[in-house]
Design a protein around this motif. Structure first.
Motif, PDB file in Angstrom:
ATOM      1  N   GLN A  21      37.786  44.229  38.572  1.00 54.57           N
ATOM      2  CA  GLN A  21      38.799  43.090  37.990  1.00 54.57           C
ATOM      3  C   GLN A  21      39.513  43.907  36.945  1.00 54.57           C
ATOM      4  O   GLN A  21      40.765  43.649  36.741  1.00 54.57           O
ATOM      5  CB  GLN A  21      38.249  41.949  37.427  1.00 54.57           C
ATOM      6  CG  GLN A  21      37.909  40.743  38.350  1.00 54.57           C
ATOM      7  CD  GLN A  21      38.039  39.321  37.798  1.00 54.57           C
ATOM      8  OE1 GLN A  21      37.382  39.444  36.624  1.00 54.57           O
ATOM      9  NE2 GLN A  21      38.318  38.225  38.627  1.00 54.57           N
ATOM     10  N   ARG A  22      39.022  44.776  36.225  1.00 52.99           N
ATOM     11  CA  ARG A  22      39.810  45.457  35.178  1.00 52.99           C
ATOM     12  C   ARG A  22      40.843  46.336  35.845  1.00 52.99           C
ATOM     13  O   ARG A  22      42.139  46.370  35.341  1.00 52.99           O
ATOM     14  CB  ARG A  22      38.952  46.202  34.451  1.00 52.99           C
ATOM     15  CG  ARG A  22      39.822  46.997  33.191  1.00 52.99           C
ATOM     16  CD  ARG A  22      38.861  47.633  32.163  1.00 52.99           C
ATOM     17  NE  ARG A  22      37.755  46.908  31.411  1.00 52.99           N
ATOM     18  CZ  ARG A  22      36.778  47.389  30.709  1.00 52.99           C
ATOM     19  NH1 ARG A  22      36.524  48.764  30.741  1.00 52.99           N
ATOM     20  NH2 ARG A  22      36.239  46.592  29.965  1.00 52.99           N
ATOM     21  N   GLY A  23      40.437  47.086  36.957  1.00 53.69           N
ATOM     22  CA  GLY A  23      41.377  47.794  37.435  1.00 53.69           C
ATOM     23  C   GLY A  23      42.595  47.132  38.102  1.00 53.69           C
ATOM     24  O   GLY A  23      43.725  47.735  38.054  1.00 53.69           O
ATOM     25  N   ILE A  24      42.163  45.902  38.687  1.00 55.56           N
ATOM     26  CA  ILE A  24      43.197  45.497  39.542  1.00 55.56           C
ATOM     27  C   ILE A  24      44.203  44.648  38.475  1.00 55.56           C
ATOM     28  O   ILE A  24      45.423  44.676  38.577  1.00 55.56           O
ATOM     29  CB  ILE A  24      42.707  43.998  40.408  1.00 55.56           C
ATOM     30  CG1 ILE A  24      42.025  44.674  41.430  1.00 55.56           C
ATOM     31  CG2 ILE A  24      43.734  43.183  40.941  1.00 55.56           C
ATOM     32  CD1 ILE A  24      41.034  43.763  42.288  1.00 55.56           C
ATOM     33  N   ALA A  25      43.681  44.249  37.311  1.00 61.54           N
ATOM     34  CA  ALA A  25      44.478  43.590  36.251  1.00 61.54           C
ATOM     35  C   ALA A  25      45.212  44.695  35.673  1.00 61.54           C
ATOM     36  O   ALA A  25      46.462  44.402  35.125  1.00 61.54           O
ATOM     37  CB  ALA A  25      43.461  43.090  35.342  1.00 61.54           C
TER      38      ALA A  25
END
Length: 401
Positions: free
Chosen positions: A39-43
């Protein structure tokens, strides 16, 4: 502050880039502390896209709107909750609604996103996360939606205002062009008027001077007294011609005020007696009569009457031949002023004058018609039954006021 304001106006893209960098910094901190794993990468990718929206919103508003919509859908799909970077959605909504060159369909799409975007985000994350009731959830949904809708309304009103000011500027430019065109038309009309006036002044006064000079030369030795009177007439006529020419040519001077007493008044009906006396002194018998009750006549009509009589008598003297006589009738009607000038001459050049020959003898008739047409009257000129020439004009009084 003024320098800062001027800088912001001159470099709008630089300002947008500054806010994009600032937004990227704060949003990156939020992503780093609040998310982990995939999720951190997508965000982080979504954050870069939203900051790009802020930086390029002026250069490519439609593309940035589509990018924002794609990011919003991605956030819902991947479960990325609302964060500081979503402020870019608020900014792009205003930008698309206010852009004067942005298509209307894009503005409508921005309005749809402003209405449904906050609601979808809240019902995707807020309602189930916090277990609120339906009524409270609806209230919060409306509360979140209002700022986005207000951003669109403000942008759309700004777009309407800009279009209104652009229309005013276009209208002002068009009116300025029309004023310039009217000024050119007025200058051309004034030059034509001056040309007619000069023709009348020169044709009449110089003709009188030539006739008087010829007569003075003929009786120089036999009748010195007549010679003296002829020379006085020549002198007076020359002074009058110079005064009228000064008045006319003074119109062409720019930035100069007429000196006191330099220009004579425009001639009118009251000066007809002096004109006819002058013509009589030049050797042309004239029968002058007024009919009806004299009353106030518009100045334009007065000048037209004077110039028609002057031109007609000048042409009679030039082309009427020997032993010619003339008649002038001025009749006051209820609504019109009728003018009749006729003679019984049969000069050698009469046909040229009547037909407006190529030697320029017909320009006087053209000038008469132009003058009469300017005051809304009618003119008839041509051979008179039984010989001679007739000029008849009907000049309106009421419409010419």
């Amino acid at each position: 502050m003024q320098r800062l304001y001027d800088f912001l106006r001159r470099h709008p893209t630089g300002v947008d880039t500054f806010w994009a960098v600032l937004l990227f910094g704060f949003t990156s901190l939020w992503v780093a502390f609040q998310m982990s794993g995939a999720q951190r990468g997508i965000a982080a990718i979504f954050t870069i896209g939203l900051c790009l929206v802020v930086a390029l919103r002026r250069k490519a508003p439609v593309k940035m709107l589509l990018l924002t919509a794609a990011i919003g859908v991605g956030q819902l799909a991947f479960g990325i909750e609302a964060n500081l970077g979503d402020a870019a959605m608020f900014v792009i909504t205003y930008t698309v609604a206010s852009g004067p060159t942005v298509p209307r369909w894009a503005s409508r799409c921005a309005l749809v996103g402003a209405v449904f975007g906050p609601a979808l985000s809240f019902w995707r994350f807020g309602n189930y996360a916090y277990g609120r009731g339906v009524g409270t959830s609806l209230f919060i949904t409306v509360l979140l939606t209002v700022p986005f809708v207000l951003a669109w309304v403000l942008g759309d009103s700004m777009r309407t205002r800009r279009a209104y000011w652009a229309q005013l500027e276009e209208r002002a430019a068009r009116l300025e062009k029309e004023r310039e065109a009217q000024a050119r038309i007025a200058v051309a009309a004034e030059r034509a008027r001056i040309a007619r006036e000069l023709h009348d002044v020169v044709a009449h006064n110089v003709s009188v001077m030539v006739v008087q000079a010829d007569g003075a030369a003929y009786v120089l030795d036999a009748a010195p007294e007549q010679t003296r009177k002829a020379l006085e007439t020549i002198s007076g006529t020359g002074r009058q011609a110079l005064a009228e020419m000064r008045r006319l040519l003074g119109v062409l001077r720019t930035g100069e005020q007429p000196e006191s007493g330099e220009y004579v008044p425009q001639p009118g009906v009251e000066q007809l007696t002096e004109l006819i006396d002058q013509v009589r002194s030049a050797g042309l018998p004239v029968d002058f009569r007024r009919e009806g009750e004299p009353r106030e006549v518009p100045s334009s009509v007065e000048l037209t009457v004077y110039r028609i009589v002057q031109e007609a008598l000048t042409n009679t003297r030039k082309h009427g031949g020997p032993d010619v006589g003339a008649t002038v009738r001025l009749s006051y009607r209820d609504d019109d002023l009728d003018l009749l000038v006729e003679d019984d001459g049969r000069g050698a050049q009469r046909e040229l004058y009547e037909e407006g020959g190529s030697d320029g003898l017909g320009h006087g008739l053209i000038g008469m018609r132009e003058r009469v047409g300017m005051v809304g009257g009618t003119l008839a000129a041509g051979p008179r039954p039984g010989g001679g020439f007739r000029v008849s004009a009907v000049l309106p009084l009421k419409s010419a006021r």
